[in-house]
Design a protein around this motif. Structure first.
Motif, PDB file in Angstrom:
ATOM      1  N   PHE A  15      41.693  40.701  46.504  1.00  0.00           N
ATOM      2  CA  PHE A  15      41.689  41.256  45.354  1.00  0.00           C
ATOM      3  C   PHE A  15      42.741  42.369  44.917  1.00  0.00           C
ATOM      4  CE2 PHE A  15      38.415  43.801  47.468  1.00  0.00           C
ATOM      5  CZ  PHE A  15      38.653  45.047  47.085  1.00  0.00           C
ATOM      6  N   ARG A  16      43.220  42.568  43.872  1.00  0.00           N
ATOM      7  CA  ARG A  16      44.059  43.587  43.521  1.00  0.00           C
ATOM      8  C   ARG A  16      43.631  45.148  43.837  1.00  0.00           C
ATOM      9  NH1 ARG A  16      45.039  41.969  39.045  1.00  0.00           N
ATOM     10  NH2 ARG A  16      44.793  43.493  37.305  1.00  0.00           N
ATOM     11  N   PRO A  17      44.343  45.973  44.645  1.00  0.00           N
ATOM     12  CA  PRO A  17      43.957  47.190  44.733  1.00  0.00           C
ATOM     13  C   PRO A  17      44.177  48.044  43.327  1.00  0.00           C
ATOM     14  CG  PRO A  17      45.240  46.363  46.426  1.00  0.00           C
ATOM     15  CD  PRO A  17      45.552  45.380  45.329  1.00  0.00           C
ATOM     16  N   GLU A  18      43.838  48.946  43.501  1.00  0.00           N
ATOM     17  CA  GLU A  18      43.678  49.902  42.204  1.00  0.00           C
ATOM     18  C   GLU A  18      45.276  50.607  41.967  1.00  0.00           C
ATOM     19  OE1 GLU A  18      41.177  51.816  40.542  1.00  0.00           O
ATOM     20  OE2 GLU A  18      40.403  50.180  41.041  1.00  0.00           O
ATOM     21  N   LEU A  50      31.944  27.583  34.714  1.00  0.00           N
ATOM     22  CA  LEU A  50      31.456  27.418  36.086  1.00  0.00           C
ATOM     23  C   LEU A  50      30.745  28.233  36.348  1.00  0.00           C
ATOM     24  CD1 LEU A  50      34.877  26.212  37.957  1.00  0.00           C
ATOM     25  CD2 LEU A  50      32.961  24.968  37.942  1.00  0.00           C
ATOM     26  N   ASP A  51      29.418  27.868  36.969  1.00  0.00           N
ATOM     27  CA  ASP A  51      28.336  28.744  37.175  1.00  0.00           C
ATOM     28  C   ASP A  51      28.339  29.236  38.760  1.00  0.00           C
ATOM     29  OD1 ASP A  51      26.365  30.630  36.934  1.00  0.00           O
ATOM     30  OD2 ASP A  51      24.672  28.728  36.684  1.00  0.00           O
ATOM     31  N   LEU A  52      29.486  30.079  39.046  1.00  0.00           N
ATOM     32  CA  LEU A  52      29.763  30.200  40.456  1.00  0.00           C
ATOM     33  C   LEU A  52      29.630  31.979  40.547  1.00  0.00           C
ATOM     34  CD1 LEU A  52      32.721  28.131  41.301  1.00  0.00           C
ATOM     35  CD2 LEU A  52      30.279  27.733  41.835  1.00  0.00           C
ATOM     36  N   GLU A  53      29.121  32.104  41.968  1.00  0.00           N
ATOM     37  CA  GLU A  53      29.158  33.843  41.907  1.00  0.00           C
ATOM     38  C   GLU A  53      30.525  34.153  42.277  1.00  0.00           C
ATOM     39  OE1 GLU A  53      26.167  35.557  41.713  1.00  0.00           O
ATOM     40  OE2 GLU A  53      25.136  33.669  41.105  1.00  0.00           O
ATOM     41  N   CYS A  54      30.827  35.599  42.002  1.00  0.00           N
ATOM     42  CA  CYS A  54      31.924  36.033  42.542  1.00  0.00           C
ATOM     43  C   CYS A  54      31.527  37.456  42.981  1.00  0.00           C
ATOM     44  CB  CYS A  54      32.837  36.186  41.359  1.00  0.00           C
ATOM     45  SG  CYS A  54      34.473  36.980  42.037  1.00  0.00           S
ATOM     46  N   GLU A  55      31.950  37.879  44.122  1.00  0.00           N
ATOM     47  CA  GLU A  55      31.538  39.167  44.845  1.00  0.00           C
ATOM     48  C   GLU A  55      32.535  39.690  45.677  1.00  0.00           C
ATOM     49  OE1 GLU A  55      28.045  38.804  47.413  1.00  0.00           O
ATOM     50  OE2 GLU A  55      28.593  36.464  47.862  1.00  0.00           O
ATOM     51  N   GLN A  56      32.646  41.027  45.888  1.00  0.00           N
ATOM     52  CA  GLN A  56      33.529  41.427  46.698  1.00  0.00           C
ATOM     53  C   GLN A  56      33.038  41.524  48.219  1.00  0.00           C
ATOM     54  OE1 GLN A  56      34.972  45.353  45.928  1.00  0.00           O
ATOM     55  NE2 GLN A  56      35.519  45.996  47.965  1.00  0.00           N
ATOM     56  N   VAL A  57      33.453  40.962  49.324  1.00  0.00           N
ATOM     57  CA  VAL A  57      32.879  40.719  50.472  1.00  0.00           C
ATOM     58  C   VAL A  57      33.673  41.639  51.755  1.00  0.00           C
ATOM     59  CG1 VAL A  57      31.917  38.341  50.033  1.00  0.00           C
ATOM     60  CG2 VAL A  57      34.164  38.635  50.920  1.00  0.00           C
ATOM     61  N   SER A  58      34.833  42.324  51.086  1.00  0.00           N
ATOM     62  CA  SER A  58      35.557  43.253  52.302  1.00  0.00           C
ATOM     63  C   SER A  58      36.217  44.268  51.455  1.00  0.00           C
ATOM     64  CB  SER A  58      36.314  42.422  53.487  1.00  0.00           C
ATOM     65  OG  SER A  58      37.666  42.045  52.861  1.00  0.00           O
ATOM     66  N   ASP A  59      36.945  44.960  52.098  1.00  0.00           N
ATOM     67  CA  ASP A  59      37.687  46.010  51.602  1.00  0.00           C
ATOM     68  C   ASP A  59      39.082  45.287  50.931  1.00  0.00           C
ATOM     69  OD1 ASP A  59      39.206  45.507  53.707  1.00  0.00           O
ATOM     70  OD2 ASP A  59      39.343  47.463  54.294  1.00  0.00           O
ATOM     71  N   ARG A  60      39.315  44.118  51.084  1.00  0.00           N
ATOM     72  CA  ARG A  60      40.271  43.451  50.319  1.00  0.00           C
ATOM     73  C   ARG A  60      40.144  42.127  50.069  1.00  0.00           C
ATOM     74  NH1 ARG A  60      40.025  43.208  55.857  1.00  0.00           N
ATOM     75  NH2 ARG A  60      40.906  41.801  56.997  1.00  0.00           N
ATOM     76  N   HIS A  61      38.708  41.504  50.269  1.00  0.00           N
ATOM     77  CA  HIS A  61      38.612  40.323  50.095  1.00  0.00           C
ATOM     78  C   HIS A  61      37.354  39.954  48.850  1.00  0.00           C
ATOM     79  CE1 HIS A  61      40.337  39.154  53.969  1.00  0.00           C
ATOM     80  NE2 HIS A  61      41.050  38.418  53.132  1.00  0.00           N
ATOM     81  N   LEU A  93      48.839  40.906  47.378  1.00  0.00           N
ATOM     82  CA  LEU A  93      48.033  42.047  46.929  1.00  0.00           C
ATOM     83  C   LEU A  93      48.083  42.351  45.370  1.00  0.00           C
ATOM     84  CD1 LEU A  93      47.717  44.428  50.015  1.00  0.00           C
ATOM     85  CD2 LEU A  93      45.819  43.070  49.156  1.00  0.00           C
ATOM     86  N   LEU A  94      49.478  42.584  45.252  1.00  0.00           N
ATOM     87  CA  LEU A  94      49.912  42.834  43.906  1.00  0.00           C
ATOM     88  C   LEU A  94      49.657  41.593  42.784  1.00  0.00           C
ATOM     89  CD1 LEU A  94      53.185  44.879  44.204  1.00  0.00           C
ATOM     90  CD2 LEU A  94      51.057  45.657  44.457  1.00  0.00           C
ATOM     91  N   ALA A  95      49.664  40.509  43.430  1.00  0.00           N
ATOM     92  CA  ALA A  95      49.441  39.267  42.428  1.00  0.00           C
ATOM     93  C   ALA A  95      48.028  38.908  42.222  1.00  0.00           C
ATOM     94  CB  ALA A  95      50.246  38.104  43.051  1.00  0.00           C
ATOM     95  N   ALA A  96      47.205  39.540  43.172  1.00  0.00           N
ATOM     96  CA  ALA A  96      45.771  39.118  43.192  1.00  0.00           C
ATOM     97  C   ALA A  96      44.822  39.414  41.875  1.00  0.00           C
ATOM     98  CB  ALA A  96      45.078  39.573  44.451  1.00  0.00           C
ATOM     99  N   PHE A  97      43.720  38.997  41.731  1.00  0.00           N
ATOM    100  CA  PHE A  97      42.754  39.474  40.683  1.00  0.00           C
ATOM    101  C   PHE A  97      41.820  40.279  41.075  1.00  0.00           C
ATOM    102  CE2 PHE A  97      44.707  34.916  39.726  1.00  0.00           C
ATOM    103  CZ  PHE A  97      45.021  35.280  38.557  1.00  0.00           C
ATOM    104  N   ARG A  98      41.273  40.845  40.063  1.00  0.00           N
ATOM    105  CA  ARG A  98      40.087  41.871  40.478  1.00  0.00           C
ATOM    106  C   ARG A  98      38.832  40.901  40.306  1.00  0.00           C
ATOM    107  NH1 ARG A  98      42.422  45.401  36.595  1.00  0.00           N
ATOM    108  NH2 ARG A  98      40.804  44.472  35.318  1.00  0.00           N
ATOM    109  N   MET A 108      46.280  48.808  37.384  1.00  0.00           N
ATOM    110  CA  MET A 108      47.685  48.276  38.019  1.00  0.00           C
ATOM    111  C   MET A 108      47.674  46.847  37.443  1.00  0.00           C
ATOM    112  SD  MET A 108      49.475  48.006  41.709  1.00  0.00           S
ATOM    113  CE  MET A 108      47.975  47.260  42.547  1.00  0.00           C
ATOM    114  N   GLU A 109      48.652  46.523  36.634  1.00  0.00           N
ATOM    115  CA  GLU A 109      48.831  45.194  36.299  1.00  0.00           C
ATOM    116  C   GLU A 109      49.027  44.313  37.410  1.00  0.00           C
ATOM    117  OE1 GLU A 109      48.717  44.009  32.990  1.00  0.00           O
ATOM    118  OE2 GLU A 109      47.561  45.751  32.742  1.00  0.00           O
ATOM    119  N   ARG A 110      48.867  43.040  37.174  1.00  0.00           N
ATOM    120  CA  ARG A 110      49.112  42.092  38.068  1.00  0.00           C
ATOM    121  C   ARG A 110      50.934  41.559  38.095  1.00  0.00           C
ATOM    122  NH1 ARG A 110      48.354  35.564  37.774  1.00  0.00           N
ATOM    123  NH2 ARG A 110      48.121  35.240  39.894  1.00  0.00           N
TER     124      ARG A 110
END
Ligand code: SAM
Length: 224
Positions: free
Chosen positions: A151-154, A200-211, A182-187, A1-3
């Motif tokens: 993060f943007r859902p499927e 930027l040397d930063l980590e990015c991880e999924q931490v819940s079913d929506r964050h 949700l529709l505007a968010a990034f994956r 799905m597109e943003r």
């Protein structure tokens, strides 16, 4: 799905009121908890900035948890800051929390902060580099950075399901805002690319079913 973009600033007073009245204690407490876990040595003194702070609930929780710090909240919408100003007054935290109505990028602010935090701002930005360039400008290798967002859902159906699961009892204004967000968010993969582009040397991880969570120490330039 597109943003699908939503307006950057939440300038409608109805939005400000609905947002301030909603109960975000669970995710906001989770934000504080994640910060303490990622940065166990952080205690202050120092300046902490919250980018897109809205009604300042997270800043208030931080101010109680880290009483040696000074807190600055930045938001471009006075409608969102107004309930925050009231809450800061009620909590008697006016000496340590300053709320500024200003849009990112912050042209005049050349300061480096000991911590940069932000929750649910990234998905509002039409140009995400506005956030990453601000993070770069306001940090050095000692800055603790933590940014959380949806993060943007499927699919549209999954987005509707998330709203039903977590906001079925909220006001219609809040439910619509949540869905639009949700529709505007990034994956996660898109955010990782943004970080790479910004150097930027930063980590990015999924931490819940929506964050998703971005975290690390600042201004460390990643080799491209
Ligand atoms: C969804 S709210 C999140 C508020 C707060 N961080 C929280 O977690 O409760 C996003 C906030 O970002 C602000 N915002 C969006 N774009 C902005 C920009 N370019 N500069 C400053 N604030 C912005 C909006 O006005 C809004 O208050």
């Amino acid at each position: 799905m597109e943003r699908i973009l939503e307006p950057e600033l939440m300038v409608n007073p109805e939005q400000g009121q609905a947002y301030a009245c909603a109960d975000f204690s669970v995710p906001n407490e989770q934000f504080l908890h994640l910060f303490a876990r990622k940065f166990p040595d952080f205690s202050g003194p120092g300046r902490v900035v919250d980018l897109g702070c809205g009604p300042a609930d997270i800043l208030i929780r931080f101010a109680h948890r880290y009483p040696q710090c000074q807190f600055i909240g930045i938001d471009g919408a006075e409608a969102m800051l107004a309930p925050g100003r009231e809450a800061v007054k009620q909590e008697k935290l006016g000496d340590c929390i300053d709320l500024h109505c200003e849009c990112l990028p912050m042209a005049r602010d050349e300061r480096v902060y000991q911590a940069i935090i932000s929750n649910s701002l990234l998905h509002h930005l039409h140009q995400p580099q506005v956030l990453w360039q601000t993070v770069k400008k306001c940090s050095d290798q000692n800055t603790s950075i933590m940014i959380m967002d949806l993060f943007r859902p499927e699919s549209i159906e999954s987005a509707r399901h998330v709203v039903q699961t977590y906001a079925a009892d909220e006001s219609p204004v809040l439910q619509q805002d949540f869905y639009n967000s949700l529709l505007a968010a990034f994956r996660v993969d898109e955010v990782r690319k943004q970080l790479c582009c910004a150097g930027l040397d930063l980590e990015c991880e999924q931490v819940s079913d929506r964050h998703l969570l971005v975290w690390g120490k600042g201004a460390v330039v990643r080799k491209q």
